[in-house]
Write an enzyme that holds these catalytic residues in place. Structure first.
Site, PDB file in Angstrom:
ATOM      1  N   HIS A 229       0.832  -1.216   0.000  1.00  0.00           N
ATOM      2  CA  HIS A 229       0.000   0.000   0.000  1.00  0.00           C
ATOM      3  C   HIS A 229       0.865   1.265   0.000  1.00  0.00           C
ATOM      4  CE1 HIS A 229      -3.424  -2.596   1.264  1.00  0.00           C
ATOM      5  NE2 HIS A 229      -2.486  -3.204   1.972  1.00  0.00           N
TER       6      HIS A 229
ATOM      7  N   GLU B 125       8.617   7.042 -17.833  1.00  0.00           N
ATOM      8  CA  GLU B 125       7.240   7.550 -17.984  1.00  0.00           C
ATOM      9  C   GLU B 125       6.661   7.129 -19.325  1.00  0.00           C
ATOM     10  OE1 GLU B 125       6.728  11.814 -16.517  1.00  0.00           O
ATOM     11  OE2 GLU B 125       8.876  11.517 -16.374  1.00  0.00           O
TER      12      GLU B 125
ATOM     13  N   SER C 163      14.081  20.103 -18.317  1.00  0.00           N
ATOM     14  CA  SER C 163      12.903  20.949 -18.484  1.00  0.00           C
ATOM     15  C   SER C 163      13.311  22.183 -19.272  1.00  0.00           C
ATOM     16  CB  SER C 163      12.373  21.361 -17.115  1.00  0.00           C
ATOM     17  OG  SER C 163      11.595  22.537 -17.231  1.00  0.00           O
TER      18      SER C 163
ATOM     19  N   LYS D 125      15.788  20.449 -13.353  1.00  0.00           N
ATOM     20  CA  LYS D 125      15.058  19.201 -13.579  1.00  0.00           C
ATOM     21  C   LYS D 125      15.854  18.134 -14.312  1.00  0.00           C
ATOM     22  CE  LYS D 125      10.888  18.889 -12.243  1.00  0.00           C
ATOM     23  NZ  LYS D 125      10.089  18.507 -13.265  1.00  0.00           N
TER      24      LYS D 125
END
Ligand code: ARG
Length: 477
Positions: free
Chosen positions: A170, A304, A291, A297
């Site tokens: 969880h 992804e 970025s 970044k």
């Protein structure tokens, strides 16, 4: 035996494979709509292989002479070679599909002899045969890519064999495990995908040639010899089923969807682990992006996109199921929709597996962060309860006592491992002097020494087992 007659080139008013009974040419829009050459040209090498085998089969039943077979095979060789070197030739073809393309090219080479090859056969069985051959090769390619990813996971597992980390359920701290155990969990999932791929290739491994359009072939061709020649180990059992069946494509895309789903899970873990909150892993720059706005970044775009592109493969599976749903028995033109879904899924998974293998190989795990997080003593609460169980306390009661211990520690604002012996013994005299030393990350991990557990020896055994499995696969023809 058949009477040999002079072959007279008949007048043909259409360049179609089926123009005889038609007065009118197809509507231009419909014609573009129904063509499959743009994508089924990918089946060309398989079509040519089937043509070669068919020419020989027809010689076996006296339709082709030895000379005609030789001429046909030579022409097919020429077509195959030109197709390899002359993309413009393929691009400019107005053929309806791959079957017409080869027939046109044969007629161009051989004249009327080229029209003879389609004796006793149908495009319905041809397309099923070509597609099965494609699937068998495609699955072999995917298996190689998957083995490369598994090799990468094994390497990382061995490199991080003894590194503890906080195992979660969880997304909450649960119990300590080894990082190698975590990595091997992913490897196990991918090794099941290998078995699914093997199953898909076995489903595809049956030759439909001889099924005709639906009813079988009225020339007594040797189906088994033809199948062998094409590398199939068996023939399909029912001609009507053979032209209807796309289970081999479903099984294949199902296996690919399984791989993609497992990649997506791996990706999600890596995206989380690369976040500042976890900082478990440093991703290779080669598989990250920056970025355009925020200079600091370094985004895990490789993972992804792996997670994101999974949807395409699941979609291909749905697309295939949807095409097949509601079709009556036999060949229906709807079946032409099977190929693009599978081709797309195959191409996508090939790219995904190679990106995943690269991103994984370049990833560096941060043992300092992993060990800082795993030092949270709540991860040892279950081991504390197990300690009491070893002293004869029923587990539910032990669970309760440790719960109380944790709540006392919370009240005192310290980790439970820093409670005084006196406080502990107030809850139970069974919390003796050896209690704390038996509740360490190391002992928690070492105690899980059942097969499949996270103890180092169990993980080592799992690694050896998977390595042996992969070795066996390598030795398989
Ligand atoms: N292009 C067709 C397909 O991909 C080939 C078979 C066509 N057969 C037919 N009877 N129209 O399924």
């Amino acid at each position: 035996m058949f009477r040999k007659v002079e072959f007279v080139k008949p007048e043909r008013k259409s360049d179609r494979l089926w123009g005889g009974r038609f007065e009118n040419a197809p509507d231009a829009r419909f014609d573009a709509f129904q063509r499959s050459w743009a994508f089924d040209r990918r089946l060309l090498p398989y079509e040519i292989a089937v043509d070669r085998a068919w020419a020989k089969a027809l010689q076996g039943v006296g339709i082709f002479t030895e000379v005609e077979v030789r001429q046909t095979l030579a022409a097919l060789d020429k077509i195959a070679e030109r197709a390899q070197n002359d993309v413009a030739w393929l691009d400019s073809s107005t053929a309806e599909d791959v079957h017409q393309f080869v027939e046109n090219a044969l007629v161009e080479e051989l004249g009327p002899l080229g029209w003879k090859l389609h004796t006793g056969r149908s495009r319905n069985e041809l397309v099923a045969t070509d597609f099965r051959l494609f699937v068998i090769d495609a699955v072999a390619e995917t298996r190689r890519s998957l083995v490369a990813l598994l090799d990468g996971l094994l390497l990382q597992s061995k490199a991080n064999l003894k590194t503890p980390m906080a195992g979660m359920t969880h997304m909450q701290h649960a119990q300590p495990i080894l990082l190698s155990h975590f990595l091997m969990a992913h490897a196990e999932a991918f090794s099941r995908d290998l078995a699914r791929l093997e199953n898909a290739a076995a489903t595809a491994d049956a030759c439909p040639m001889g099924s005709g359009a639906l009813a079988g072939c009225s020339f007594a061709i040797d189906r088994a010899a033809l199948a062998r020649e094409l590398g199939f180990s068996r023939i399909t059992a029912n001609s009507l089923d053979a032209v209807s069946d796309r289970d081999f494509a479903l099984d294949t895309v199902f296996a690919l969807a399984g791989i993609a789903t497992h990649l997506s899970r791996l990706a999600e873990d890596f995206v989380l682990f690369a976040s500042q909150e976890f900082s478990y892993v440093v991703l290779p720059e080669e598989y990250s992006t920056g970025s355009s706005l925020m200079p600091q970044k370094k985004n895990p775009d490789s993972w992804e996109l792996l997670r994101g592109k999974t949807g395409r493969i699941t979609a291909a599976l749905f697309s295939l199921f949807t095409t097949l749903k509601g079709l009556p028995s036999s060949y229906q033109r709807d079946l032409q929709e099977d190929k693009e879904a599978l081709f797309a899924a195959h191409d996508q998974i090939t790219e995904m597996l190679s990106v995943a293998a690269g991103a994984l190989a370049g990833s560096k795990f941060r043992a300092d962060r992993l060990s800082a997080v795993v030092s949270d003593p709540t991860l040892l609460a279950t081991d504390a309860a197990d300690y009491l169980v070893h002293k004869g306390v029923p587990f539910r009661q032990a669970h309760d006592l440790v719960g109380k211990l944790l709540s006392e520690a919370e009240k005192q604002g310290k980790p439970w491992t820093q409670l005084s012996q006196g406080d502990m013994q107030k809850l139970s005299p069974l919390f003796e002097g050896d209690f704390l030393e038996s509740c360490s990350v190391e002992s928690a991990i070492a105690s899980k020494s059942v097969p499949g557990g996270t103890a180092e020896e169990s993980v080592r055994a799992a690694i050896v087992q998977l390595e042996q499995k992969l070795k066996q696969l390598e030795n398989k023809p």
